[in-house]
Design a protein around this motif. Structure first.
Motif, short mmCIF file in Angstrom:
data_model
loop_
_atom_site.label_atom_id
_atom_site.label_comp_id
_atom_site.label_asym_id
_atom_site.label_seq_id
_atom_site.Cartn_x
_atom_site.Cartn_y
_atom_site.Cartn_z
N SER A 15 0.84 -1.20 0.00
CA SER A 15 0.00 0.00 0.00
C SER A 15 0.88 1.25 0.00
O SER A 15 2.10 1.18 0.10
CB SER A 15 -0.92 -0.02 1.23
OG SER A 15 -0.14 0.07 2.40
N SER A 17 1.56 3.40 2.21
CA SER A 17 2.44 3.58 3.38
C SER A 17 3.74 2.79 3.28
O SER A 17 4.70 3.08 3.98
CB SER A 17 1.71 3.22 4.68
OG SER A 17 1.40 1.85 4.71
N SER A 79 -4.55 2.91 -0.98
CA SER A 79 -4.18 3.42 0.35
C SER A 79 -4.46 2.43 1.47
O SER A 79 -3.88 2.53 2.54
CB SER A 79 -4.89 4.74 0.63
OG SER A 79 -6.29 4.56 0.56
N SER A 81 -4.67 -1.13 3.69
CA SER A 81 -3.90 -2.32 4.02
C SER A 81 -4.86 -3.32 4.65
O SER A 81 -5.05 -3.33 5.86
CB SER A 81 -2.76 -1.99 4.99
OG SER A 81 -1.80 -1.18 4.39
N ASP A 118 4.14 -2.19 7.75
CA ASP A 118 4.32 -1.22 8.83
C ASP A 118 3.33 -1.54 9.96
O ASP A 118 3.36 -0.91 11.00
CB ASP A 118 4.18 0.22 8.35
CG ASP A 118 2.86 0.51 7.65
OD1 ASP A 118 1.94 -0.33 7.70
OD2 ASP A 118 2.75 1.60 7.05
N ARG A 120 0.04 -1.26 9.93
CA ARG A 120 -1.09 -0.33 10.03
C ARG A 120 -2.26 -0.83 9.18
O ARG A 120 -2.46 -0.40 8.05
CB ARG A 120 -0.67 1.06 9.62
CG ARG A 120 0.46 1.55 10.50
CD ARG A 120 0.72 3.02 10.38
NE ARG A 120 1.83 3.41 11.24
CZ ARG A 120 1.74 3.62 12.55
NH1 ARG A 120 0.60 3.47 13.16
NH2 ARG A 120 2.80 3.98 13.25
N THR A 122 -6.05 -1.38 7.85
CA THR A 122 -7.22 -0.50 7.66
C THR A 122 -8.53 -1.26 7.79
O THR A 122 -9.59 -0.66 7.70
CB THR A 122 -7.16 0.19 6.28
OG1 THR A 122 -7.04 -0.80 5.26
CG2 THR A 122 -5.97 1.15 6.20
N GLY A 148 9.41 1.09 8.57
CA GLY A 148 8.83 2.41 8.73
C GLY A 148 8.32 2.65 10.13
O GLY A 148 8.80 2.05 11.10
#
Length: 190
Positions: A15, A17, A79, A81, A118, A120, A122, A148
């Motif tokens: 993604s 990020s 965008s 994940s 990372d 994160r 979604t 990251g």
């Protein structure tokens, strides 16, 4: 003929990020292949599958010998994940692959899943898909590698065996190679 096979699944977040980190991921994959190439037994034993995900998940490299030419992991213009879709796809892929290897009368070691992100997510329901994967008969050894600004609690939840962080100076290829070697030394089969 190889009679002992270690399936290894690299599951990589592609993604937005992760865009700045995919060069490191590809370098790590090359480094891993170099380590496998240096080990004659490992090069015959290890099979590699690569799954990428963002808002959607897909297999970019089906399970095949680790020394086979590798697909380059590229970013997606997405965008999200969606960890849940990644874990669901991996669950189905591992079950199918292990069944296929056993049908060939091969001894199948416990698979290794190397999750790169990372951390994160979604999708809030991803823990359910993770629980289904870890409860399966072919449950892989779960290793997480964070790049990251990581969500450490999420990666700790995923990497039940080990968690590596790029910010600690750990290189992805070395972490993957050492994780696979550690699993290859154990006498576990599924």
């Amino acid at each position: 003929m190889v009679s002992d096979v270690l399936p290894c699944y690299v599951v990589c977040d592609v993604s937005f990020s992760m865009t700045d980190h995919l060069g490191e991921v590809n370098a790590g994959m090359r480094e891993f292949r170099g380590a496998v190439h240096a080990d004659r037994r490992g090069s015959a034993q290890i099979r590699l599958c690569v799954v990428v995900f963002a808002e959607r998940s897909h297999v970019v490299q089906p399970l095949r010998p680790a020394l086979a030419p590798a697909e380059t992991i590229t970013p997606r213009q997405e965008s999200g994940s969606d960890f849940g879709s990644a874990f669901t796809l991996v669950h189905d892929t591992v079950e199918r692959d292990v069944h296929g290897l056993k049908a060939q009368r091969l001894l199948v070691r416990r698979p290794v899943l190397f999750f790169v992100s990372d951390g994160r997510a979604t999708d809030p329901a991803w823990p359910l898909a993770l629980a289904r994967l870890t409860a399966s008969a072919s449950c892989p050894e779960m290793i997480a590698f964070g790049l990251g600004a990581v969500d450490q609690p999420a990666l700790d939840r995923i990497g039940t065996s080990r968690v590596f962080l790029g910010c600690d100076g750990v290189r992805l290829g070395i972490a993957l190679a050492s994780s696979v070697a550690r699993t290859a030394l154990r006498p576990e089969h599924v």
